[in-house]
Design an enzyme around this catalytic site. Structure first.
Site, PDB file in Angstrom:
ATOM      1  N   ASN A 149       0.815  -1.215   0.000  1.00 21.89           N
ATOM      2  CA  ASN A 149       0.000   0.000   0.000  1.00 21.89           C
ATOM      3  C   ASN A 149       0.851   1.269   0.000  1.00 21.89           C
ATOM      4  O   ASN A 149       2.002   1.234   0.460  1.00 21.89           O
ATOM      5  CB  ASN A 149      -0.912   0.010   1.233  1.00 21.89           C
ATOM      6  CG  ASN A 149      -2.173  -0.803   1.026  1.00 21.89           C
ATOM      7  OD1 ASN A 149      -2.751  -0.780  -0.058  1.00 21.89           O
ATOM      8  ND2 ASN A 149      -2.597  -1.522   2.043  1.00 21.89           N
ATOM      9  N   HIS A 200      -8.840   1.854  -2.756  1.00 21.80           N
ATOM     10  CA  HIS A 200      -9.427   2.352  -1.514  1.00 21.80           C
ATOM     11  C   HIS A 200     -10.396   3.500  -1.774  1.00 21.80           C
ATOM     12  O   HIS A 200     -10.725   4.266  -0.864  1.00 21.80           O
ATOM     13  CB  HIS A 200      -8.345   2.759  -0.505  1.00 21.80           C
ATOM     14  CG  HIS A 200      -7.667   1.566   0.087  1.00 21.80           C
ATOM     15  ND1 HIS A 200      -6.739   1.657   1.109  1.00 21.80           N
ATOM     16  CD2 HIS A 200      -7.765   0.231  -0.184  1.00 21.80           C
ATOM     17  CE1 HIS A 200      -6.308   0.439   1.429  1.00 21.80           C
ATOM     18  NE2 HIS A 200      -6.919  -0.435   0.647  1.00 21.80           N
ATOM     19  N   TYR A 253     -13.642   2.226   2.737  1.00 16.61           N
ATOM     20  CA  TYR A 253     -12.745   3.380   2.871  1.00 16.61           C
ATOM     21  C   TYR A 253     -13.416   4.691   2.486  1.00 16.61           C
ATOM     22  O   TYR A 253     -12.910   5.764   2.823  1.00 16.61           O
ATOM     23  CB  TYR A 253     -11.490   3.168   2.019  1.00 16.61           C
ATOM     24  CG  TYR A 253     -10.490   2.224   2.650  1.00 16.61           C
ATOM     25  CD1 TYR A 253      -9.458   2.714   3.445  1.00 16.61           C
ATOM     26  CD2 TYR A 253     -10.572   0.859   2.455  1.00 16.61           C
ATOM     27  CE1 TYR A 253      -8.539   1.847   4.035  1.00 16.61           C
ATOM     28  CE2 TYR A 253      -9.668  -0.014   3.034  1.00 16.61           C
ATOM     29  CZ  TYR A 253      -8.655   0.482   3.820  1.00 16.61           C
ATOM     30  OH  TYR A 253      -7.753  -0.368   4.411  1.00 16.61           O
TER      31      TYR A 253
END
Length: 439
Positions: A149, A200, A253
């Site tokens: 990430n 996300h 998210y």
């Protein structure tokens, strides 16, 4: 049988047993002959523990897969067919700083969104580009499957600045798929979802069962409190009227973007009472590695689910399987847009449903993102684009402008303070920002 070597960069991660379990379950269609775990010197102890557990798991399954562990990244990369990246530059202590710095200024401190994700990207992108130079030299035909990430930004850096064949992955879409199937009382195989957006920040634009559109029903259920979330995100309730107006299913998210104040309040309270998510994960990791070190453990322990990587092996190995066996299946991946979302440039990396075969991922044409989604899409993609450039070039001005575009940064005075704190706290990991640095 063709040799199939899979190399895991960040092999000492607590997630690795999840991958090993997935390999065991897929060995008939994915005949792995060699598994190489790569880590850095600071991760030697964890690498040793994971390597021993991996061998016990494979031995229990009766599989003759060669397992090696190394601190020599080039040795691990050489001759690999698939390289999976799951590393964290600076470890969980760096993540804890990423979460704490924004909170000091009453800004959401989350490891992949907002300033926290930006700090992680600045540390990570130079490292992934170094790894890719080794892949270009030693395994030019390998596929890089990036789970590191922020997956969208990291994958965009790879695709814009190297010749490596790469796709980014996230377990959010598969978590959404399985949760929505449960809501509707059907199996995941019976539910069809169409995804398009950014990592996300991806929306499920349609949900259907047996050709019948179930999207309004899912939105109604979600508004009534049905669970659609990840372990690491507070489950703030969605407003029914908002969901009806939105018309598509937001990912967990999206709460950081659509419910900023309540999410910030939750983070501030948690940081004060239980610690930030990273600080909580440190305790979970300690417990997990104590389990992993037990010489009698020869399977993936159920406690791993607390770590937040649900379906990690499924989504990653399904993708490897689709490429290796030329399956032409639909997977949700982070990949070059190539016109799939009409509002974005071709070279922007998007998270989208794609047909995957031996030649890679081919995004399903989506068309134009609707106006009420496109505004946020454009803002976040502009932030990501400038953020990648800032990380590659060590450019302070671009870093400042990237944060100015991030929807979670409320004010540029605050944004500049956050940026300066990020650079100071991460000085050891950000040589590209040092005075006189050459890029």
């Amino acid at each position: 049988m063709k040799p199939l070597k899979i190399t895991i960069i960040g092999g000492g991660s607590s997630y690795t047993p999840e991958l090993v379990d997935g390999i065991i379950r897929r060995i008939d269609t994915l005949p792995v002959t060699e598994l190489c775990l790569v880590d850095i010197e600071d991760g030697q102890h964890k690498l040793d523990v994971i390597t021993a557990l991996t061998r016990r798991m494979l031995e229990k399954a009766g599989l003759k897969v060669s397992v090696s562990a190394t601190l020599d990244r080039r040795k691990g990369i050489k001759d690999a067919r698939f390289i999976m990246s799951q590393f964290r530059v600076g470890g969980l202590r760096a993540r804890a700083r990423d979460e704490r710095i924004p909170l000091k200024y009453r800004v959401i401190g989350q490891e992949t969104t907002g300033p926290g994700g930006f700090a992680k990207a600045l540390r990570t992108i130079p490292v992934i580009l170094d790894i890719c130079r080794d892949i270009e030299a030693l395994a030019p035909n390998a596929w890089l499957i990036n789970f590191t990430n922020p997956a969208g930004m990291v994958t965009e850096a790879v695709l814009k600045h190297t010749r490596v064949k790469a796709m980014g992955l996230c377990n959010v879409p598969i978590n959404m798929h399985y949760s929505i199937a449960r809501m509707l009382g059907v199996t995941p195989q019976e539910a069809t979802l169409s995804f398009a957006g950014l990592n996300h920040m991806v929306w499920a634009h349609s949900v259907s069962v047996a050709g019948v559109d179930k999207t309004p029903e899912v939105l109604r259920l979600l508004g009534d409190g049905a669970s659609l979330n990840m372990n690491n995100i507070a489950e703030e309730p969605w407003d029914k009227a908002f969901l009806k107006a939105l018309g598509v299913v937001p990912c967990p998210y999206h709460r950081y973007l659509y419910l900023k104040e309540s999410m910030l309040a939750e983070e501030l309270e948690a940081a004060d009472k239980q610690g930030t998510r990273a600080e909580q994960v440190m305790k979970t990791e300690k417990e997990l590695f104590a389990l992993y070190a037990d010489e009698h453990l020869d399977h993936k322990p159920p406690q791993l689910e607390k770590r937040g990587g649900a379906y990690y092996s499924e989504v990653s190995l399904d993708l490897v399987d689709a490429i290796w066996n030329d399956k032409k299946t639909v997977n949700v991946v982070n990949v070059r847009n190539n016109g799939a979302i009409a509002n974005l440039p071709d070279d922007a990396v998007v998270e989208i449903s794609a047909l995957v075969d031996a030649s890679g991922a081919h995004p399903v044409n989506f068309g134009a993102m609707p106006t009420h989604l496109n505004g946020l899409l454009q803002q976040v993609k502009a932030y990501e684009t400038l953020g990648v450039e800032a990380a590659v070039e060590g450019n302070y001005d671009k870093a400042l402008m990237a944060l100015s575009l991030n929807p979670l940064v409320p004010d540029m005075t605050i944004g500049q303070k956050v940026l300066d704190d990020i650079l100071a706290a991460n000085e050891a990991y950000l040589p590209q920002f040092s005075p006189g640095a050459t890029v």
